[in-house]
Structures are given as C-alpha cells and as structure tokens.
Design a protein around this motif. Structure first.
Motif, mmCIF file in Angstrom:
data_model
loop_
_atom_site.group_PDB
_atom_site.id
_atom_site.type_symbol
_atom_site.label_atom_id
_atom_site.label_comp_id
_atom_site.label_asym_id
_atom_site.label_seq_id
_atom_site.Cartn_x
_atom_site.Cartn_y
_atom_site.Cartn_z
ATOM 1 N N GLN A 98 95.661 -94.565 36.113
ATOM 2 C CA GLN A 98 95.821 -93.841 37.367
ATOM 3 C C GLN A 98 95.638 -92.335 37.151
ATOM 4 O O GLN A 98 95.006 -91.640 37.952
ATOM 5 N N ARG A 99 96.204 -91.810 36.047
ATOM 6 C CA ARG A 99 96.033 -90.387 35.749
ATOM 7 C C ARG A 99 94.568 -90.070 35.499
ATOM 8 O O ARG A 99 94.052 -89.032 35.917
ATOM 9 N N TRP A 100 93.884 -90.971 34.803
ATOM 10 C CA TRP A 100 92.460 -90.769 34.549
ATOM 11 C C TRP A 100 91.670 -90.793 35.863
ATOM 12 O O TRP A 100 90.702 -90.054 36.015
ATOM 13 N N LEU A 101 92.067 -91.666 36.786
ATOM 14 C CA LEU A 101 91.365 -91.758 38.064
ATOM 15 C C LEU A 101 91.483 -90.443 38.836
ATOM 16 O O LEU A 101 90.516 -89.963 39.428
ATOM 17 N N VAL A 102 92.683 -89.856 38.827
ATOM 18 C CA VAL A 102 92.883 -88.566 39.493
ATOM 19 C C VAL A 102 92.061 -87.479 38.809
ATOM 20 O O VAL A 102 91.407 -86.664 39.455
ATOM 21 N N ARG A 103 92.078 -87.484 37.466
ATOM 22 C CA ARG A 103 91.324 -86.470 36.726
ATOM 23 C C ARG A 103 89.822 -86.636 36.902
ATOM 24 O O ARG A 103 89.071 -85.660 36.819
ATOM 25 N N ALA A 104 89.381 -87.864 37.144
ATOM 26 C CA ALA A 104 87.943 -88.109 37.297
ATOM 27 C C ALA A 104 87.373 -87.333 38.476
ATOM 28 O O ALA A 104 86.199 -86.974 38.493
ATOM 29 N N VAL A 105 88.201 -87.051 39.480
ATOM 30 C CA VAL A 105 87.732 -86.330 40.658
ATOM 31 C C VAL A 105 87.668 -84.827 40.407
ATOM 32 O O VAL A 105 86.943 -84.104 41.082
ATOM 33 N N ARG A 159 86.489 -96.676 25.923
ATOM 34 C CA ARG A 159 87.885 -96.243 25.940
ATOM 35 C C ARG A 159 88.545 -96.542 27.281
ATOM 36 O O ARG A 159 89.695 -96.975 27.348
ATOM 37 N N VAL A 160 87.812 -96.315 28.366
ATOM 38 C CA VAL A 160 88.362 -96.555 29.696
ATOM 39 C C VAL A 160 88.523 -98.056 29.959
ATOM 40 O O VAL A 160 89.566 -98.510 30.431
ATOM 41 N N THR A 161 87.498 -98.838 29.658
ATOM 42 C CA THR A 161 87.552 -100.266 29.976
ATOM 43 C C THR A 161 88.523 -101.032 29.082
ATOM 44 O O THR A 161 89.024 -102.086 29.484
ATOM 45 N N GLN A 162 88.810 -100.515 27.882
ATOM 46 C CA GLN A 162 89.738 -101.200 26.984
ATOM 47 C C GLN A 162 91.198 -100.843 27.255
ATOM 48 O O GLN A 162 92.098 -101.471 26.724
ATOM 49 N N CYS A 163 91.420 -99.838 28.072
ATOM 50 C CA CYS A 163 92.792 -99.414 28.360
ATOM 51 C C CYS A 163 93.465 -100.411 29.308
ATOM 52 O O CYS A 163 92.877 -100.849 30.299
ATOM 53 N N THR A 164 94.728 -100.748 29.018
ATOM 54 C CA THR A 164 95.492 -101.669 29.876
ATOM 55 C C THR A 164 96.734 -101.020 30.478
ATOM 56 O O THR A 164 97.518 -101.681 31.144
ATOM 57 N N ALA A 175 85.406 -81.168 35.108
ATOM 58 C CA ALA A 175 84.075 -80.577 35.046
ATOM 59 C C ALA A 175 83.212 -81.313 34.010
ATOM 60 O O ALA A 175 81.990 -81.344 34.124
ATOM 61 N N ARG A 176 83.881 -81.893 33.010
ATOM 62 C CA ARG A 176 83.192 -82.694 31.984
ATOM 63 C C ARG A 176 83.940 -84.003 31.815
ATOM 64 O O ARG A 176 85.158 -84.066 31.978
ATOM 65 N N THR A 177 83.235 -85.031 31.433
ATOM 66 C CA THR A 177 83.852 -86.351 31.264
ATOM 67 C C THR A 177 84.977 -86.314 30.238
ATOM 68 O O THR A 177 86.009 -86.975 30.391
ATOM 69 N N GLU A 178 84.793 -85.513 29.178
ATOM 70 C CA GLU A 178 85.784 -85.462 28.103
ATOM 71 C C GLU A 178 87.136 -84.942 28.581
ATOM 72 O O GLU A 178 88.168 -85.208 27.965
ATOM 73 N N GLU A 179 87.150 -84.161 29.692
ATOM 74 C CA GLU A 179 88.411 -83.623 30.205
ATOM 75 C C GLU A 179 89.335 -84.721 30.722
ATOM 76 O O GLU A 179 90.518 -84.481 30.959
ATOM 77 N N LEU A 180 88.785 -85.901 30.876
ATOM 78 C CA LEU A 180 89.588 -87.035 31.322
ATOM 79 C C LEU A 180 90.767 -87.259 30.390
ATOM 80 O O LEU A 180 91.866 -87.633 30.824
ATOM 81 N N PHE A 181 90.557 -87.015 29.094
ATOM 82 C CA PHE A 181 91.545 -87.372 28.083
ATOM 83 C C PHE A 181 92.327 -86.179 27.561
ATOM 84 O O PHE A 181 93.084 -86.312 26.605
ATOM 85 N N ASP A 182 92.145 -85.001 28.151
ATOM 86 C CA ASP A 182 92.874 -83.821 27.692
ATOM 87 C C ASP A 182 94.372 -84.004 27.850
ATOM 88 O O ASP A 182 94.859 -84.439 28.893
ATOM 89 N N GLU A 183 95.111 -83.666 26.807
ATOM 90 C CA GLU A 183 96.570 -83.713 26.821
ATOM 91 C C GLU A 183 97.124 -85.062 27.259
ATOM 92 O O GLU A 183 98.171 -85.158 27.876
ATOM 93 N N VAL A 184 96.411 -86.108 26.899
ATOM 94 C CA VAL A 184 96.862 -87.462 27.188
ATOM 95 C C VAL A 184 96.971 -88.209 25.876
ATOM 96 O O VAL A 184 96.077 -88.106 25.027
ATOM 97 N N PRO A 185 98.049 -88.947 25.599
ATOM 98 C CA PRO A 185 98.171 -89.687 24.347
ATOM 99 C C PRO A 185 96.951 -90.548 24.105
ATOM 100 O O PRO A 185 96.381 -91.127 25.023
ATOM 101 N N ASP A 186 96.542 -90.623 22.860
ATOM 102 C CA ASP A 186 95.328 -91.349 22.508
ATOM 103 C C ASP A 186 95.420 -92.822 22.882
ATOM 104 O O ASP A 186 96.444 -93.458 22.743
ATOM 105 N N ALA A 187 94.343 -93.330 23.407
ATOM 106 C CA ALA A 187 94.270 -94.751 23.766
ATOM 107 C C ALA A 187 93.084 -95.343 23.036
ATOM 108 O O ALA A 187 91.996 -95.466 23.566
#
Length: 339
Positions: free
Chosen positions: A309-316, A298-303, A319-331
């Motif tokens: 950038q939002r995912w990069l901030v959330r990555a830091v 999902r991350v590598t296919q996103c353009t 607490a769980r990897t899945e939180e990366l995509f919380d409340e973010v439109p599906d990609a």
C-alpha cells in the motif's frame, strides 16, 4: 452552467490574494501583501425567490488609505442581463457595507473581455443615471508568464495567467513554461498548483495538453478526476479486482485439501498481494516511469499488504521508480514472506 474553470477563475482570489497585484498596481493602491483581505458573504438577495449571488466578495483594508469591497465575477461569455446584474451588485454592496465597490471581471475569451469593460448604462434619453464599468482581467490585461523563475516566485499569479490565456494560440508554450517552472517546487507544492491549474482548465482544449505535462503527486482535490487521482484509483481498482478473483480461486482450490475457511483466507491474502502489486506496476507504467525486471520482481514477490500500500501511494509521487523503496525496510525477492 457553473464549471470548474468558472469556479477557479474567481475563488483563487480568496485563497491567494497576491493574484490581485496587477490590479492594485494599475489603480495605484497599496500592494495586496500589505493589506488585510477577507472574504464576506457573496449573497446579495433581498426579495426571494429571486436569488442573486456574486461569485466572490472580498473586504480590503489597505495599510494606507480607505477600505473598499472587491466584487469578483468570472465571465465565460457575453450575457445580456449581466450589465443590470452587475449594477445591482455594486449598488447593493455599497448600500449594505457603506464602502466603495470595485467590480472585477475575469474573462478568458478576448471578445468577452472587450464586451465586459462596458460601460453598462442606465439611461433615459441623453441622461445616464447610473454607469457600471468593470475592471477586466483578460488576455489583453494579464501578462503572460515570462520565464520559469516567474513561476517559482509567483506561482498563484502564474497559474491564474495560464487560466486567463487558456484560449490563446500560444497556450501550449505557456503551459510548457509553467511545467518547467514547477520542477523547482517540492512535491507537495507542485502537486497543489498543478492540480489547481488542471481544474481551472476544465472544459478547455488546453486541459489535455496540461495533463500530458503533469508529473506530480496524489490528489489535493478528490473527486475532480485529475490525472493523479485517475492513475491512483486505477491502480487501487485493479489491485482489488485481481486480489478478489485470485484469492477466491486459490481459496476454493485449497479449501478442498485443507479446509475451505483456512484455504480461502490464505488464498485471498495471496491474491490481494498480487493484485496490489499489479496496481503499483500499473501506476508506474501509466506515468511513463521505466520498470526494470529487478523492480518488477521485488514488487510482485512482496506479500506484505501494508508495504504494498505504501508503495502504491509512492508510485503516484515518485520521480524515479527507485524512489518507491526509499526508507522502506528491504523486501528481498529471496525471502517473499518478509514482504
């Protein structure tokens, strides 16, 4: 040399006067929560070029009783001239503000703390004209953290206690207790206290132990090289470098077929996306979070660069990897053009 450990050891009193609670209790004073406490200039210079400066000076106006000044000094080792300097600070502040002065000294080292209690005397024969006796906060006078609930109730005092005990044999257990207690905080609160402690432990072996325990967020203290900031900047740097290299290569190749300008722009956009995606994954892996094949795809296919950038901030902070995509439109990976 002034270090980060030295700075945090006295500046914490300015932002969090509740750390003074043990001092006020020992002296039978009104708790600091009921007093008005404000920072005043620490400059006690009278004749230049000899500059004199107290680490921190606070004016205290208790709800009951008379006001006084609190002169705070962080002392990492013994110094022959400190007794005379401290006597000068107290005399100068007393004369200038017409208020009694309490000299408070913070020491992490037990032998330094014993030395700092004084008394420091100005003596001629049997007669002492002036005697300076600092109130010392050190390993023998600052209580260790008792349990996780104490961290939740008094985070400032718990953080200060860990800094004071940073040279104690059981500092590892103290830091583990502090880390468990911080898990009850929200992300913003946890990352503030965690990073403040990391900066306060700089130049001590305990800092490496604490960096292993940190699990929180993006930097409240930019430029200080904390573990959060390093992981975030590393991801940003990798993304930028990879994006630039791949973008230049793709742009150059497509330029021959479709026009150099259009091909280069398109290639750089794709390369930037790939590079930023690598940055997201690097931060997750650096923090020890598991990255499944689904998440990686999902991350590598996103353009979408903004979404990455939002995912990069959330990555830091996640607490769980899945939180990366919380409340973010599906990609969805099946529609890479949508990010």
């Amino acid at each position: 040399m002034v270090t980060s450990t030295h700075e945090v050891s006295h500046r914490i009193f300015q932002d969090h006067p509740e750390v003074l609670t043990p001092v006020f209790e020992a002296l039978g004073l009104t708790p600091p929560a009921k007093a008005i406490i404000e920072a005043i200039t620490p400059d006690v210079t009278e004749i230049r070029p000899l500059e004199r400066r107290v680490d921190t000076v606070l004016r205290v106006e208790p709800s009951e009783g008379d006001g006084f000044l609190l002169a705070i000094e962080a002392q990492t080792k013994k110094a022959l001239d400190k007794g005379a300097n401290w006597a000068y600070y107290v005399a100068y502040l007393h004369a200038k503000f017409k208020l009694p002065v309490l000299l408070l000294t913070v020491c992490r080292n037990r032998s330094t703390a014993t030395w700092a209690t004084g008394p420091f005397e100005c003596r001629v024969g049997p007669w002492a004209t002036q005697v300076t006796r600092p109130f010392v906060l050190g390993p023998d006078t600052v209580s260790r953290i008792a349990d996780e609930s104490a961290v939740a109730r008094q985070p400032a005092l718990a953080t200060f206690s860990a800094i004071v005990h940073s040279e104690s044999e059981d500092i590892g257990a103290i830091l583990e207790m502090l880390a468990r207690g911080m898990r009850s905080f929200d992300n913003s609160t946890a990352k503030y206290w965690s990073e403040l402690l990391e900066i306060g432990l700089e130049n001590t072996p305990a800092r490496d132990k604490w960096r292993e325990l940190e699990k929180m967020v993006v930097s409240f203290f930019p430029g200080r090289g904390t573990v959060f900031e390093e992981a975030y900047l590393d991801g940003q740097a990798k993304g930028h470098a990879k994006g630039h290299a791949e973008g230049h290569a793709e742009g150059h190749a497509e330029g021959h077929a479709k026009g150099h300008a259009e091909g280069k722009a398109k290639g750089e956009a794709r390369g930037a996306a790939k590079g930023k995606a690598e940055g997201v994954l690097s931060v997750l892996e650096a923090r020890g979070l598991p990255v499944s094949d689904v998440v990686r795809e999902r991350v590598t296919q996103c353009t979408d660069l903004d979404l990455l950038q939002r995912w990069l901030v959330r990555a830091v902070t996640a607490a769980r990897t899945e939180e990366l995509f919380d409340e973010v439109p599906d990609a969805s990976p099946q529609e890479p053009g949508l990010g």
